[in-house]
Write a protein that holds these residues in place. Structure first.
Motif, PDB file in Angstrom:
ATOM      1  N   THR A 208       0.875  -1.166   0.000  1.00 54.24           N
ATOM      2  CA  THR A 208       0.000   0.000   0.000  1.00 54.24           C
ATOM      3  C   THR A 208       0.915   1.219   0.000  1.00 54.24           C
ATOM      4  OG1 THR A 208      -0.124   0.304   2.397  1.00 54.24           O
ATOM      5  CG2 THR A 208      -1.645  -1.303   1.417  1.00 54.24           C
TER       6      THR A 208
ATOM      7  N   GLU B 151       1.514   3.184   2.171  1.00 54.09           N
ATOM      8  CA  GLU B 151       2.165   3.349   3.483  1.00 54.09           C
ATOM      9  C   GLU B 151       2.945   2.118   3.927  1.00 54.09           C
ATOM     10  OE1 GLU B 151      -1.231   3.839   3.143  1.00 54.09           O
ATOM     11  OE2 GLU B 151      -0.979   6.005   2.748  1.00 54.09           O
TER      12      GLU B 151
ATOM     13  N   SER C 106       5.532  -0.971   2.925  1.00 56.61           N
ATOM     14  CA  SER C 106       6.484  -1.460   1.922  1.00 56.61           C
ATOM     15  C   SER C 106       6.684  -2.966   2.062  1.00 56.61           C
ATOM     16  CB  SER C 106       7.826  -0.735   2.058  1.00 56.61           C
ATOM     17  OG  SER C 106       8.410  -0.984   3.320  1.00 56.61           O
TER      18      SER C 106
END
Length: 578
Positions: free
Chosen positions: A447, A449, A451
């Motif tokens: 996403t 945000e 990783s």
């Protein structure tokens, strides 16, 4: 496998604009077409009449950055001559490299190749340094070579010098397992008109056009254009893979003999192509150009120097939103000085790489724009211990890069020239593969945000210490051979380090793999009759890699390719009369 799948998206897919140089056609039509044979020292006519002893006396420059007879160099080197290339029927540069038995050359699809020496061979191979007329062919994205845009008019190649083994002392970082030095002919040797065409089931079309001439007695030139379309490779069921490849390239070269002591060379190339390794509906667009100028001057009977500068601009659009652009500025100076029993070679280099990518939302190199700087100095001294028989070479390169700072790459070689027919040599060398952007700056997100793969600012250089022992001999006028053995110790090889449980993310690239490789390389050439020549080679390679203590490598040390343990190459060449 995880590592391979992640980087798969970076593989070389290039789009190509077939580049036809109408300027060349115009020049040909407007010129007085004088067909003349070039005074090429390695021309077809001369090579057909050379004995094996004379062939072994061909001069090479890649081992010590000065001219040496092939039979006397203290290195595992093979030379692919223009005659070899012409007789092979090779249509592209990677195909021609198959003629060197000390390389592992594997075609993956129509446009992708895996090329290396002494192991670690895959399409992302990063331990082999490649030069074309002194211009380093290198991408800082992953420290390797985009083979699908390395193109030349093969007829213009003078020779290809292939060194297996480290060359970091002279050539710098990434010359870990070998060096490929491609040297083209002077424009003095390519006068007149050359036209070539081909077509076939696997080669829908190929066309080459070159014209060379003289502006005055001291200034020669040539202009050329080349283009091809490679057909699809086949799947195991016999159907087409849909990976056809187009490429076009044009360029020029000028050679000016300003005086007996001073020579200048200027050359430039433009290219564009459309490789399609993933066999998708859209292929990658790859284009670029380069210009290089070189000045050679003899300052005295004991010394000479070379000053060279080039600019190289490449771009690749993967047509999925991700693209890459690289501008390289390079200046290199080297000096050779003969003093008593010493042959001293030293020099310095500065390179600036302006690298920019257009990222995807979840697939990115951060920062997107990065300036990379490389500067270095080297010195090497060949000392004659026993006149004409025993030589000792010692030297080192000190190189500074933007990621790890200073790296040193020393080298020591002992060469015993027993007689004119054989020599024995041994060496100890250290070489490094410096970090690439994929090691430090690559991120893959689950996403925006979160990783999945995260760059590692602590990734350091991969290191190798090499021990070599070789024997080169021409026992008969009709037989020559070379035998080289090696033992390489590797440390800090790239690993994919698992993150924290329970999901083991993010994965970061680390230096958690170590190991060793050892093996032998045998090359043999025999002239059975004055019209029949057989040459070939055998390589044995054993590789043993393991995970270092404390490492959590997701691949358990297996991500560095599957190399052939045994490789046998046999080439038979018959020279037809007339």
């Amino acid at each position: 496998q995880l590592f391979k799948n992640v980087i798969y998206h970076m593989r070389y897919r290039n789009r190509f604009l077939l580049l036809y140089t109408f300027l060349i056609v115009f020049l040909v039509i407007q010129s007085n077409l004088v067909f003349c044979q070039a005074p090429d020292t390695l021309s077809l006519t001369k090579l057909k009449t050379l004995s094996l002893e004379e062939l072994m006396s061909i001069q090479v420059t890649s081992v010590s950055k000065r001219a040496e007879n092939l039979e006397e160099v203290a290195s595992a080197i093979q030379v692919i001559t223009q005659d070899d290339i012409r007789n092979s029927g090779a249509k592209t540069l990677p195909e021609a490299l198959r003629l060197a038995s000390n390389l592992q050359v594997a075609q993956v699809n129509s446009s992708q190749w895996a090329i290396s020496a002494r192991g670690f061979d895959n399409v992302l191979a990063n331990k082999l340094l490649v030069l074309i007329d002194g211009r380093t062919v290198y991408t800082p994205l992953y420290a390797g070579v985009y083979w699908d845009v390395q193109n030349l008019l093969l007829e213009d190649i003078d020779r290809i010098e292939v060194i297996s083994g480290p060359g970091g002392t002279l050539w710098g970082a990434n010359a870990v397992n070998g060096v490929i030095n491609i040297i083209t002919k002077s424009s003095k040797e390519t006068k007149g008109l050359f036209v070539e065409g081909a077509a076939g089931s696997a080669l829908p079309g190929l066309g080459n056009l070159r014209y060379g001439g003289q502006l005055n007695k001291k200034l020669n030139y040539r202009v050329y254009g080349t283009g091809f379309k490679m057909g699809n490779t086949l799947l195991t069921n016999g159907s087409k893979a849909g990976d056809e490849w187009q490429m076009g390239q044009g360029g020029f070269r000028m050679d000016w003999d300003a005086s007996e002591k001073s020579k200048l060379m200027l050359q430039g190339n433009l290219y564009g192509g459309k490789p399609n390794p993933d066999a998708g509906d859209t292929s990658v667009t790859a284009k670029g150009g380069n210009i290089l100028i070189r000045w050679n001057r003899t300052t005295s009977k004991n010394s000479d120097f070379q000053l060279q500068a080039y600019y190289d601009h490449t771009s690749r659009d993967f047509n999925n939103g991700f693209s890459e652009e690289l501008k390289t500025y390079d200046i290199d100076w080297q000096n050779h000085y003969h003093l008593g029993n010493n042959e001293l070679t030293y020099g310095a280099n500065f390179r600036m790489m302006d690298h920019h990518v257009t990222n995807l939302e979840l697939f990115a190199f951060l920062p997107a724009h990065k300036m990379l700087y490389l500067y270095s100095g080297f010195i090497q001294d060949e000392i004659m211990l026993v006149k004409d028989h025993l030589h000792f070479t010692i030297g080192s390169k000190l190189e500074h890069n933007s990621y790890t700072g200073f790296e040193y790459q020393p080298n020591g070689r002992l060469n015993w020239i027993i007689n004119k027919k054989q020599n024995v040599w041994t060496s100890v060398s250290r070489a490094v593969r410096t970090p690439a952007r994929i090691d430090r700056d690559f991120y893959l997100f689950l996403t925006p945000e979160l990783s999945f793969i995260s760059g590692n600012d602590n990734f350091t250089s991969e290191k190798m210490t090499s021990y070599e022992l070789g024997w080169r001999s021409t026992p008969l006028k009709t037989l020559s051979f070379s035998l080289a053995s090696f033992y390489n110790i590797y440390d800090d090889i790239r690993s994919a380090e698992l993150g924290s449980p329970p999901f083991n993310i993010p994965i970061t690239f680390g230096n958690g793999v170590k190991g060793k490789t050892y093996g032998v390389e045998l090359s043999v050439t025999t002239q059975l009759t004055n019209w029949w020549n057989i040459k070939g080679g055998y390589t044995f390679l054993q590789k043993d890699l393991s995970v270092k203590e404390g490492s959590k490598d997701a691949n358990e040390g297996t991500a560095e390719s599957d190399d052939p343990e045994n490789q046998l190459v046999v080439q038979s060449r018959i020279t037809l009369p007339a």
